[in-house]
Design a protein around this motif. Structure first.
Motif, PDB file in Angstrom:
ATOM      1  N   LEU A 178      -8.203  -1.172   0.035  1.00 38.74           N
ATOM      2  CA  LEU A 178      -6.872  -0.628  -0.258  1.00 38.74           C
ATOM      3  C   LEU A 178      -6.855   0.866   0.057  1.00 38.74           C
ATOM      4  O   LEU A 178      -7.870   1.557  -0.094  1.00 38.74           O
ATOM      5  CB  LEU A 178      -6.530  -0.861  -1.734  1.00 38.74           C
ATOM      6  CG  LEU A 178      -6.605  -2.312  -2.220  1.00 38.74           C
ATOM      7  CD1 LEU A 178      -6.204  -2.391  -3.695  1.00 38.74           C
ATOM      8  CD2 LEU A 178      -5.721  -3.240  -1.382  1.00 38.74           C
ATOM      9  N   ASN A 179      -5.695   1.350   0.477  1.00 35.91           N
ATOM     10  CA  ASN A 179      -5.562   2.776   0.772  1.00 35.91           C
ATOM     11  C   ASN A 179      -5.496   3.593  -0.510  1.00 35.91           C
ATOM     12  O   ASN A 179      -5.114   3.091  -1.572  1.00 35.91           O
ATOM     13  CB  ASN A 179      -4.293   3.021   1.595  1.00 35.91           C
ATOM     14  CG  ASN A 179      -4.239   4.445   2.129  1.00 35.91           C
ATOM     15  OD1 ASN A 179      -5.287   5.003   2.485  1.00 35.91           O
ATOM     16  ND2 ASN A 179      -3.068   5.028   2.185  1.00 35.91           N
ATOM     17  N   ASP A 180      -5.914   4.849  -0.403  1.00 34.81           N
ATOM     18  CA  ASP A 180      -5.656   5.845  -1.449  1.00 34.81           C
ATOM     19  C   ASP A 180      -5.526   7.192  -0.742  1.00 34.81           C
ATOM     20  O   ASP A 180      -5.750   7.274   0.472  1.00 34.81           O
ATOM     21  CB  ASP A 180      -6.781   5.848  -2.498  1.00 34.81           C
ATOM     22  CG  ASP A 180      -8.096   6.324  -1.918  1.00 34.81           C
ATOM     23  OD1 ASP A 180      -8.223   7.529  -1.633  1.00 34.81           O
ATOM     24  OD2 ASP A 180      -9.002   5.485  -1.717  1.00 34.81           O
TER      25      ASP A 180
ATOM     26  N   HIS B 108      -5.139   2.837   6.237  1.00 32.71           N
ATOM     27  CA  HIS B 108      -4.477   4.130   6.012  1.00 32.71           C
ATOM     28  C   HIS B 108      -2.967   4.026   6.258  1.00 32.71           C
ATOM     29  O   HIS B 108      -2.179   4.613   5.503  1.00 32.71           O
ATOM     30  CB  HIS B 108      -5.099   5.174   6.954  1.00 32.71           C
ATOM     31  CG  HIS B 108      -4.480   6.528   6.866  1.00 32.71           C
ATOM     32  ND1 HIS B 108      -4.588   7.342   5.755  1.00 32.71           N
ATOM     33  CD2 HIS B 108      -3.727   7.220   7.771  1.00 32.71           C
ATOM     34  CE1 HIS B 108      -3.934   8.473   5.981  1.00 32.71           C
ATOM     35  NE2 HIS B 108      -3.403   8.423   7.186  1.00 32.71           N
TER      36      HIS B 108
END
Ligand code: TYC
Length: 103
Positions: free
Chosen positions: A29-31, A62
């Motif tokens: 997952l993106n952060d 991203h």
């Protein structure tokens, strides 16, 4: 003469013997904080990807919010999630790695 119960048991046994076990997707997952280079390193180290493919997947996560790293039997997927998460926390990154069953 087989009872109805024996017949249903036989069908259930046959199903477990012929249905392959489900596979599991490992997903990143993106952060906003984990460095891109760190994500690429994770994809190379834990998923055996070449730098070009690792970079593609990192950029997909991203831009789109999530991306599939690989698909594995449940125990292998769970170990990858644990290993990636431990590595990220050791480096104090919030990177999220999850697993999802393939329908
Ligand atoms: N969005 C992060 C950044 O701009 C990069 C990133 C990519 C983070 C993939 C997590 O799973 C991830 N540094």
């Amino acid at each position: 003469m087989a009872t109805r119960h024996q017949h249903e048991t036989e069908l259930a046994v046959r199903a477990t013997q012929t249905t392959p076990p489900p596979m599991w997707r490992v997903v990143l997952l993106n952060d906003d904080f984990t460095p891109m280079d760190f994500v690429v390193m994770v994809l190379q180290t834990f998923f055996g990807l070449e730098i070009e493919r690792a970079t593609q997947i990192m950029l997909k996560v991203h831009t789109e919010g999530r991306g599939i790293c690989g698909v594995y039997p449940q125990d292998v997927a769970a170990t990858k999630v644990s290993d990636v998460t431990r590595c990220a926390r050791q480096h104090q990154h919030p990177l999220q790695c999850i697993m999802e069953i393939e329908e």
